[in-house]
Motif scaffolding. Structure first.
Motif, PDB file in Angstrom:
ATOM      1  N   ASP A 171       0.874  -1.422  -0.082  1.00  0.00           N
ATOM      2  CA  ASP A 171       0.017   0.111   0.004  1.00  0.00           C
ATOM      3  C   ASP A 171       1.053   1.317  -0.031  1.00  0.00           C
ATOM      4  O   ASP A 171       0.602   2.386  -0.695  1.00  0.00           O
ATOM      5  CB  ASP A 171      -0.785  -0.164   1.227  1.00  0.00           C
ATOM      6  N   TRP A 172       2.005   1.148   0.697  1.00  0.00           N
ATOM      7  CA  TRP A 172       2.755   2.239   0.914  1.00  0.00           C
ATOM      8  C   TRP A 172       3.347   2.642  -0.613  1.00  0.00           C
ATOM      9  O   TRP A 172       3.583   3.742  -1.051  1.00  0.00           O
ATOM     10  CB  TRP A 172       3.771   2.100   1.764  1.00  0.00           C
ATOM     11  N   SER A 206       1.292   4.044  -2.845  1.00  0.00           N
ATOM     12  CA  SER A 206       0.924   5.675  -2.616  1.00  0.00           C
ATOM     13  C   SER A 206       2.245   6.505  -3.128  1.00  0.00           C
ATOM     14  O   SER A 206       1.807   7.449  -3.724  1.00  0.00           O
ATOM     15  CB  SER A 206       0.628   5.957  -1.259  1.00  0.00           C
ATOM     16  N   GLY A 237      -2.124   4.750  -6.330  1.00  0.00           N
ATOM     17  CA  GLY A 237      -2.412   3.138  -5.782  1.00  0.00           C
ATOM     18  C   GLY A 237      -2.230   1.990  -6.832  1.00  0.00           C
ATOM     19  O   GLY A 237      -1.607   1.106  -6.483  1.00  0.00           O
TER      20      GLY A 237
END
Length: 492
Positions: A282-283, A286, A291
Motif C-alpha cells: 500500500d505504501w 501511494s 495506488g
C-alpha cells in the motif's frame, strides 16, 4: 553466453557474507532436511566478495525484455556486474521504478537505469538510459543492513520518461492481495543476476518458484519474518535467485507480490522477498501515485496548432484542448522534453476534462537552434494522456551537424582504472545521441543524449593491456547528421 543462468530475485545486503544469496522454494515442513548449521544470510548485491561457496547452477530459463517489458537493469558506478549492473527493478510508472531499499541505500556509487537489453555483456544493445532523480525507501527500513529486519522496498523517480507504455507497467500488490502469497502459490522471479554463487551475470533469466510457509524456512542465521517477507524456492538448490537479482520482481498471476531481498550467501537455499501483499505494498502504491498503475484514461488531449517556431529570446503560445470522458475529472497539465533554455507555462495549470488551457513556450536568448518534440501531458483520475508539440527554435538548427568536444581530451590511468570526461555538444538538430568506439567495453554516457549546448559525463574503464588508445566519440542528431571528436587514453 551461458545456457543456464538463475534468476536473481533477492536483493543481497552489502558484504555480509562471502558468497551471493540464493533462495529456494521450501519443501513441506515435514520433508525438509534439518540444517546442521544455519545458512549465512546475505543480500544478493554485487558488492559481495565471492568465496568458495556453492558451485551449483541456479537453474533458470533465458527470457527477454520483450516478454517482460517492465523489467529494467539497475546500474551503479563501480558495480560488479557487466557495465556496472548491480540490481534488477521494475517499471511501475512514467518515471517510477520499484526495487529493494538496500539497492539504493546499502549499495554505494552514483546510480542509473538501463532499459531494453537482454544481455549486458554486449554493449550498445540498450534502448534507453536515465539517471536517478530521487528515491524513497520505506520509512521503517533501518538503514544499511536493514534488509535483515525487513521493509526492504523503495520507489525510485527517474530523470526521464521511461520508454514503457502505461499498459505494460508492472502491477504492484497491496494489502488486499494477501491470497497471492499463500503457501502453495507459484510465482516467477526475473533478474540479471548470477547463475550461481560464482557464475556469470548480466543476462536476463527467469525461474518459477513456489511460495512457502515461513515456519519451514528458518534455516538462516537471520529470521524470516512472515509479516514482512515471503519465502520462496527450494532448500535443495534446484533453482533460486542470486547476486544481481536484488530488487527484481517476484510475480504471482501477473502481479508483483515481492521484490528480491536476501537469501543464503551461497545462493543454494530459499529466496526471501520483501512482501508487498500488506501495508508495504500500500505504501509503495501511494509513492508510485494513484495506488495502481494508471489506465488509458477516458478523456483526450491535443495541442493546437501542433507545431510552431520562435526565435531565441522570443515566445510562442498554443492551446491545449481536452475532451471529457464518461466521467468528470480534474486534469493536471505538464510538459517534458523541452530543451535547455525553454520554459513551459500553462494557464491554468489544471483544467476540468472538456476545458482548454493556454500553453506558452518561452525561449531564452541562449537556446540553441533546432527542432524539439515536447510532450504535453494531462493526468487525471482515470489515467494520463499525452500530445506532442514540435517547437522550432530559429531556423531549425545548423546544417553542419553536431560538434562534440571532450574535456579533458586525454587522460593517463593505471590498468583497470576508471576515467571520466565531460562531453559537450554544440549545434545540430534536436538532441544528439552519443556513442564511442576504440575500447572493448564501450564508454557509458550520462545522459545518453543531449540537446545543443548540453553536456554529458563519459565514464570508462581502462583495459588491462598497457598502451595508447584512441577513443572516437560520435554525436548523431535527430536529422541523422554526425560529428566526432577524439579522446586519447594512455594506460600504464
Amino acid at each position: 553466453m551461458r545456457e543456464r543462468k538463475f534468476l536473481l530475485a533477492a536483493a543481497l545486503a552489502l558484504a555480509v557474507a562471502a558468497v551471493p544469496v540464493v533462495a529456494y522454494a521450501a519443501q513441506p515442513a515435514a520433508e525438509q532436511p534439518a540444517a546442521e548449521h544455519p545458512a549465512t544470510a546475505a543480500t544478493p548485491t554485487d558488492q559481495l566478495v565471492l568465496g568458495g561457496g556453492g558451485g551449483q547452477v541456479v537453474n533458470g530459463q533465458r527470457t527477454t525484455v520483450r516478454e517482460n517489458p517492465f523489467v529494467i537493469a539497475g546500474m551503479r558506478a563501480g558495480g560488479g556486474g557487466p557495465q556496472g549492473q548491480s540490481c534488477t527493478a521494475s517499471v511501475v510508472g512514467k518515471r517510477k521504478i520499484i526495487t529493494a531499499a538496500h539497492c539504493m541505500i546499502d549499495a554505494t556509487g552514483a546510480k542509473h537505469y538501463l532499459y531494453g537489453d537482454d544481455d549486458l555483456n554486449t554493449t550498445g544493445d540498450e534502448s534507453f538510459r536515465t539517471k536517478v532523480v530521487s528515491f524513497k525507501a520505506h520509512p521503517s527500513y533501518s538503514g544499511t543492513g536493514g534488509w535483515q529486519t525487513g521493509y526492504d522496498v523503495a520507489v525510485v523517480t527517474t530523470e526521464d520518461d521511461l520508454p514503457v507504455p502505461e499498459g505494460q507497467w508492472a502491477k504492484v500488490a497491496g494489502s488486499g492481495d494477501s491470497a497471492l502469497t499463500q503457501p502453495g502459490k507459484n510465482g516467477t522471479a526475473i533478474g540479471y543476476g548470477r547463475t550461481s554463487a560464482n557464475g556469470g551475470s548480466g543476462v536476463l533469466y527467469k525461474t518459477t518458484m513456489p511460495v512457502n510457509d515461513a515456519s519451514g524456512c528458518q534455516v538462516f542465521n537471520t529470521r524470516v519474518n512472515p509479516d514482512l517477507m515471503v519465502c520462496v524456492g527450494y532448500d535443495d538448490g534446484r533453482t533460486a535467485t542470486c547476486t544481481g537479482d536484488s530488487g527484481g520482481p517476484f510475480t504471482v498471476d501477473g502481479v508483483i507480490v515481492g521484490v528480491v531481498s536476501w537469501g543464503s550467501s551461497g545462493c543454494d537455499r530459499y529466496s526471501i522477498m520483501a512482501r508487498l501483499t500488506n501495508a508495504m505494498g500500500d505504501w509503495a502504491r501511494s509513492e508510485i501515485g494513484g495506488g495502481t498503475p494508471p489506465g488509458d484514461g477516458k478523456f483526450t488531449v491535443a495541442v493546437t496548432p501542433s507545431s510552431g517556431k520562435a526565435d531565441p529570446g522570443k515566445y510562442i503560445s498554443a492551446t491545449v484542448a481536452t475532451t471529457a470522458g464518461d466521467q468528470p475529472e480534474r486534469l493536471e497539465l505538464s510538459a517534458t522534453g523541452q530543451p535547455a533554455g525553454v520554459s513551459v507555462k500553462f494557464q491554468p495549470a489544471a483544467v476540468n476534462s472538456g476545458e482548454s488551457a493556454k500553453v506558452t513556450f518561452d525561449v531564452a536568448a541562449s537556446t540553441a537552434k533546432g527542432s524539439y518534440p515536447i510532450t504535453v501531458s494531462a493526468k487525471g483520475s482515470t489515467g494520463s494522456k499525452t500530445a506532442t508539440y514540435t517547437l522550432t527554435v530559429g531556423d531549425g538548427g545548423s546544417t553542419d551537424g553536431p560538434r562534440p568536444t571532450a574535456a579533458p581530451s586525454s587522460a593517463t590511468v593505471a590498468r583497470g582504472g576508471s576515467v571520466k570526461a565531460a562531453v559537450t555538444v554544440a549545434g545540430g538538430t534536436g538532441a544528439s545521441r552519443l556513442s564511442a568506439t576504440g575500447l572493448t567495453f564501450a564508454p557509458m554516457f550520462f545522459p545518453f543524449s543531449v540537446t545543443p549546448g548540453g553536456t554529458s559525463q563519459m565514464s570508462l574503464f581502462a583495459p588491462f593491456q598497457p598502451g595508447t588508445y584512441k577513443i572516437v566519440i560520435t554525436a548523431t542528431d535527430t536529422a541523422g547528421k554526425t560529428g566526432q571528436t577524439e579522446f586519447v587514453l594512455t594506460v600504464t
